[in-house]
Design an enzyme around this catalytic site. Structure first.
Site, PDB file in Angstrom:
ATOM      1  N   GLY A   1       0.776  -1.234   0.000  1.00  0.00           N
ATOM      2  CA  GLY A   1       0.000   0.000   0.000  1.00  0.00           C
ATOM      3  C   GLY A   1       0.807   1.285   0.000  1.00  0.00           C
TER       4      GLY A   1
ATOM      5  CG  ASN B   1      -3.624  -0.958 -12.340  1.00  0.00           C
ATOM      6  OD1 ASN B   1      -3.422  -1.142 -11.141  1.00  0.00           O
ATOM      7  ND2 ASN B   1      -2.965  -1.647 -13.266  1.00  0.00           N
TER       8      ASN B   1
ATOM      9  CG  ASP C   1      -1.507  -4.343 -16.573  1.00  0.00           C
ATOM     10  OD1 ASP C   1      -2.208  -3.827 -15.689  1.00  0.00           O
ATOM     11  OD2 ASP C   1      -0.699  -5.260 -16.344  1.00  0.00           O
TER      12      ASP C   1
ATOM     13  CG  HIS D   1       1.800  -2.124 -15.424  1.00  0.00           C
ATOM     14  ND1 HIS D   1       1.546  -3.373 -14.900  1.00  0.00           N
ATOM     15  CD2 HIS D   1       2.808  -2.273 -16.316  1.00  0.00           C
ATOM     16  CE1 HIS D   1       2.364  -4.241 -15.474  1.00  0.00           C
ATOM     17  NE2 HIS D   1       3.141  -3.607 -16.333  1.00  0.00           N
TER      18      HIS D   1
ATOM     19  CE  LYS E   1      13.993   7.500  -4.656  1.00  0.00           C
ATOM     20  NZ  LYS E   1      15.345   7.796  -5.097  1.00  0.00           N
TER      21      LYS E   1
END
Ligand code: GRF
Length: 212
Positions: A12, A107, A145, A109, A172
């Site tokens: 998370g 989403n 995806d 990815h 990051k």
């Protein structure tokens, strides 16, 4: 104000980045609920630390995939969610949720789609030998995806990079572009035209190239 519903299965850290972006005022929205398929997910602790409602919904308690995702869609609708965020949700989302939240499920990815979809995008990139990889925020459609791309960020892949070091660099960037995509959505700046996502914002921040 936009109400967000989150689905997460694990650590998370993207969920945390979104929580922090709301707390700092970068995103003006509220998170109504975290739904997890995994009672062990650390994301649950993060939700509790921030007073976010948690529902653990186990697919094993449902006769089939459609009834599982109908139930989840209902929980989100009951809380007036206008956006569903997959923050490390390790399942292919079922039709009932996708249909009820058309172009309203995002989403993240860990690769530059359409390269390296599915699991272990970072490992796939290392093994393939690409020199640039990155991450992609996209809307979720029926494929794996394959939905319309909202924002991507690139990172350099060096010869001595490993799956771990590349994952760290990519993560990051994930923590930057996921909140940014949600912010743009919450402000009504995102228009979807077939496969093409148009960002109607004075600040053109569609692609963040970030060689590190
Ligand atoms: C991230 O690498 C994300 O790209 C992928 O799953 C991972 C989730 O990490 N979809 P976290 O749970 O957000 O830390």
């Amino acid at each position: 104000m936009l109400t967000i519903g989150v689905l997460a299965s694990g650590r998370g850290s993207n969920f945390q980045a979104i929580i922090d972006s709301i707390a700092s005022g970068f995103i003006k929205a509220k998170i109504a609920v975290l739904i997890s398929d995994n009672p062990e997910a650390y994301a649950i602790e993060r939700a509790k630390n921030h007073g976010i409602e948690v529902l653990i919904i186990n697919p094993k308690d449902f006769p089939d995939k459609d009834s599982y995702y109908s139930h989840i869609a209902r929980e989100f609708k009951n809380r007036d969610a206008g956006l569903v965020v997959l923050a490390g949700f390790m399942r292919v989302v079922g039709k009932p949720l996708i249909e009820q939240f058309h172009n309203k499920i995002m989403n993240i990815h860990p690769a530059l789609l359409p390269s390296f979809p599915g699991l272990h995008g970072q490992k796939q990139a290392i093994e393939y030998g690409v020199k640039i990889s990155g991450c992609t925020v996209h809307f979720v459609d029926k494929g794996v995806d394959t939905g319309p791309i909202i924002i991507q960020a690139a990172v350099a892949v060096f010869e001595d990079d490993t799956e771990e070091s590349l994952s760290e660099k990519i993560l990051k960037q994930e923590h930057k572009i996921f909140p940014l995509a949600i912010k743009l959505f919450s402000e009504g700046h995102i228009v979807v035209n077939g496969r093409n996502v148009i960002i109607k914002s004075s600040k053109k921040q569609r692609v963040l190239i970030s060689p590190e």
